[in-house]
Design a protein around this motif. Structure first.
Motif, mmCIF file in Angstrom:
data_model
loop_
_atom_site.group_PDB
_atom_site.id
_atom_site.type_symbol
_atom_site.label_atom_id
_atom_site.label_comp_id
_atom_site.label_asym_id
_atom_site.label_seq_id
_atom_site.Cartn_x
_atom_site.Cartn_y
_atom_site.Cartn_z
ATOM 1 N N ASP A 269 19.910 -39.146 -43.978
ATOM 2 C CA ASP A 269 21.052 -39.989 -43.917
ATOM 3 C C ASP A 269 22.163 -39.330 -43.154
ATOM 4 O OD1 ASP A 269 19.687 -41.968 -45.541
ATOM 5 O OD2 ASP A 269 20.410 -41.099 -47.421
ATOM 6 N N ASP A 270 22.611 -38.244 -43.211
ATOM 7 C CA ASP A 270 23.408 -37.734 -42.441
ATOM 8 C C ASP A 270 23.306 -36.275 -42.376
ATOM 9 O OD1 ASP A 270 26.178 -37.695 -41.209
ATOM 10 O OD2 ASP A 270 27.199 -37.746 -43.105
ATOM 11 N N ARG B 124 25.984 -33.096 -41.397
ATOM 12 C CA ARG B 124 27.343 -32.330 -41.054
ATOM 13 C C ARG B 124 27.605 -31.159 -40.768
ATOM 14 N NH1 ARG B 124 29.755 -35.613 -46.105
ATOM 15 N NH2 ARG B 124 29.183 -37.616 -45.462
ATOM 16 N N THR C 64 23.639 -45.084 -41.857
ATOM 17 C CA THR C 64 23.444 -44.249 -40.703
ATOM 18 C C THR C 64 22.205 -43.591 -40.887
ATOM 19 O OG1 THR C 64 24.371 -42.373 -42.273
ATOM 20 C CG2 THR C 64 25.906 -43.214 -40.597
ATOM 21 N N HIS D 278 19.576 -40.249 -39.195
ATOM 22 C CA HIS D 278 19.593 -39.066 -38.338
ATOM 23 C C HIS D 278 18.547 -38.636 -38.376
ATOM 24 C CE1 HIS D 278 23.871 -39.246 -37.924
ATOM 25 N NE2 HIS D 278 23.914 -39.396 -39.193
ATOM 26 N N SER E 135 20.477 -40.022 -33.495
ATOM 27 C CA SER E 135 21.317 -40.912 -34.492
ATOM 28 C C SER E 135 21.593 -42.120 -34.331
ATOM 29 C CB SER E 135 22.867 -40.406 -34.590
ATOM 30 O OG SER E 135 22.966 -38.782 -34.801
ATOM 31 N N SER F 191 23.748 -45.620 -36.111
ATOM 32 C CA SER F 191 24.780 -46.300 -37.216
ATOM 33 C C SER F 191 24.916 -47.717 -36.731
ATOM 34 C CB SER F 191 26.004 -45.289 -36.714
ATOM 35 O OG SER F 191 26.921 -45.744 -37.775
#
Length: 154
Positions: free
Chosen positions: A14-15, A17, A45, A47, A110, A112
């Motif tokens: 999902d993400d 960082r 989102t 990824h 990615s 979004s």
């Protein structure tokens, strides 16, 4: 002949960082399937971190990473030749046999948002100057398939 072959792996999540230390944090990693309640579905989102590896004695001369939904390309990233030529060898492997040294390139794809119209298979492929590399795919489903009941002992 290199001991380590060229390969491709992918993390679907999902993400992603990055900490100030440089470490990556993967949030909401999908393993065997991505399950939604119903289709169409929209993920805010999504990824894919693709990692492509090659022995240092066989560097990439061409590299295009594609995300496919079933057989349709939904995102593509080509790594330019000048960037491929500057992929550094890991400084931690200086004492390893040259046949075991690797170069690795990470490619982040990615969305979004990511809209999903129905069940499908997400996969990643990497096209090099001489071959296409593939890795495990991620099915998108509304529920996990039922496993058949074991046959009764007779």
């Amino acid at each position: 002949m290199p001991l380590i072959p060229r390969s491709l792996s992918a993390i679907f999540c999902d993400d992603i960082r990055q900490e100030s230390s440089g470490k990556l944090i993967y949030i909401g990693v999908y393993h065997s399937a991505l399950i939604v309640q119903e289709f169409p579905a929209t993920l805010p989102t999504f990824h894919i971190m693709a990692t492509v590896v090659t022995p240092t004695i066989n560097p990439f001369r061409k590299l295009v990473v594609r995300a496919l939904q079933d057989l349709e390309t939904i995102k593509e990233m080509e790594i330019p030749g000048n960037e491929l030529a500057s992929v550094p060898e890991s400084p931690f492997i200086a004492n390893i046999d040259p046949k075991e040294r690797i170069l690795s390139a990470r490619v982040l794809l990615s969305w979004s948002p990511l809209r999903l119209d129905g069940p499908c298979i997400l996969r990643v492929v990497a096209q090099t100057e001489s071959e296409e590399l593939a890795c495990l795919a991620l099915p998108l489903l509304t529920k996990l398939p039922e496993s058949p009941d074991p046959e009764p002992n007779v």
